[in-house]
Design an enzyme around this catalytic site. Structure first.
Site, PDB file in Angstrom:
ATOM      1  N   HIS A  84      53.289  62.800 -30.562  1.00  0.00           N
ATOM      2  CA  HIS A  84      54.060  64.136 -30.469  1.00  0.00           C
ATOM      3  C   HIS A  84      55.612  63.909 -30.733  1.00  0.00           C
ATOM      4  CE1 HIS A  84      54.364  62.639 -26.321  1.00  0.00           C
ATOM      5  NE2 HIS A  84      55.266  63.812 -26.296  1.00  0.00           N
ATOM      6  N   HIS A  86      58.418  64.217 -29.414  1.00  0.00           N
ATOM      7  CA  HIS A  86      59.309  64.124 -28.277  1.00  0.00           C
ATOM      8  C   HIS A  86      60.245  62.740 -28.762  1.00  0.00           C
ATOM      9  CE1 HIS A  86      57.236  66.810 -25.123  1.00  0.00           C
ATOM     10  NE2 HIS A  86      58.087  67.649 -26.283  1.00  0.00           N
ATOM     11  N   ASP A  88      61.027  60.002 -27.236  1.00  0.00           N
ATOM     12  CA  ASP A  88      60.731  59.000 -26.609  1.00  0.00           C
ATOM     13  C   ASP A  88      59.568  58.386 -27.415  1.00  0.00           C
ATOM     14  OD1 ASP A  88      59.477  61.087 -25.406  1.00  0.00           O
ATOM     15  OD2 ASP A  88      58.948  59.716 -23.700  1.00  0.00           O
ATOM     16  N   HIS A  89      59.134  59.106 -28.196  1.00  0.00           N
ATOM     17  CA  HIS A  89      57.837  58.851 -29.134  1.00  0.00           C
ATOM     18  C   HIS A  89      57.991  58.819 -30.611  1.00  0.00           C
ATOM     19  CE1 HIS A  89      54.909  59.642 -25.821  1.00  0.00           C
ATOM     20  NE2 HIS A  89      55.931  59.919 -25.237  1.00  0.00           N
TER      21      HIS A  89
END
Length: 300
Positions: A84, A86, A88-89
């Site tokens: 996804h 976000h 941090d990804h």
């Protein structure tokens, strides 16, 4: 009680072989929402010339990019998968893709933003744009491995988990985490969708679950049963707070999350809001004037 998993043994930037087909490199971005940091997974053989896929390249961090490049040196990256969008990804996906010459595969950016009071790591990378848009059900063939895209909306409307068919394993992103429950933050996060996705994962009977943050879940059956029971218990607790006279989410949080780090209370309030929205849809509670986070809530 959820049988949470202790943190993994690791060094930042070091590629660790954690299964016959999986290596993990953890980014140095620990925090209350990322635990020990973002775990990037490399799927495929570790030898020279192997073709590999990479899942969740992680935050925009030059040291982590260098660690990933070192981990795949002499290999061919065929797929870069993102659970996804976000922060941090997803943000490192494009720089990594340009460096290795591989396409990025993920769902589209969500139509609705994550709530403004969510953790910074849960903001969307609005510049993210996949080369191949996934909707769920796609099967991706690699060098000795096969991955199936499994749509798991809830934590984010565009959340996609990935099944490693050869090991009956699930890369769960943030949908399921071994160290904590998952934040479901409206308006993009949706508790009804989250529980439906959780049921879909339970029905698959995976042997191992690899979250992006934290250690693997090696006994998914009892863990997921407890994970689901926790959500239903939290729903019952929210209804009990309403029955006790609480009307606003801010009034409920100190009682509902007394044992939780207060730094997590803003995120917890979003999950309570998600529960209330689901209950309002089901006709069990009423919001005045509308189902906003600062609404007055009453039992129907």
């Amino acid at each position: 009680m959820i049988p949470f998993v202790p943190p993994p043994t690791f060094e930042y930037g070091r590629p660790d072989a954690v299964s016959p087909l999986i290596r993990r490199v953890i980014a140095d971005n620990p925090g209350p929402f990322t635990f020990t940091g973002t775990g990037t997974y490399i799927v495929g053989g570790a030898g020279p010339g192997a073709g590999v896929g990479v899942i969740d390249p992680g935050p925009l961090d030059e040291r982590h990019l260098a660690a990933l490049m070192a981990a795949v040196q002499g290999q061919t990256v065929s797929h870069i998968l993102v659970t996804h969008t976000h922060r941090d990804h997803a943000p490192l996906a494009r720089p990594f893709a340009e460096a290795v010459g591989a396409p990025v595969l993920a769902a589209r950016l969500p139509a609705r933003p994550t709530h403004a009071s969510a953790a910074p790591d849960d903001d969307d990378d609005e510049s993210f744009s996949p080369d191949v848009v996934l909707t769920g059900g796609e099967r991706l063939a690699g060098d000795g491995w096969t991955i199936e895209a499994l749509a798991t909306p809830g934590h984010a409307s565009n959340h996609m988990a990935f099944v490693l068919c050869e090991e009956n394993a699930l890369f769960s992103g943030d949908h399921i985490m071994g160290w904590s429950t998952t934040v479901v933050a409206p308006p993009d996060g949706d508790m009804t969708a989250y529980l439906a996705s959780l049921d879909a994962v339970i029905a698959r009977g995976f042997s191992t679950i690899w979250p992006t943050h934290g250690a693997p879940i090696v006994e998914p059956g009892p863990f997921l049963a407890a994970y689901r029971a926790h959500r239903l218990a939290r729903e019952a607790q929210v209804l009990a707070r309403l029955a006790a006279g609480d009307r606003r989410i801010a009034d409920m949080i100190p009682a509902l999350y007394a044992a939780v780090d207060s730094r997590l209370w803003p995120a917890a309030s979003l999950s309570v809001w998600a529960h209330l929205i689901a209950l309002e849809r089901a006709g069990r509670v009423r919001a005045t004037p509308e189902p906003a986070i600062d609404a007055d809530w009453t039992l129907v």
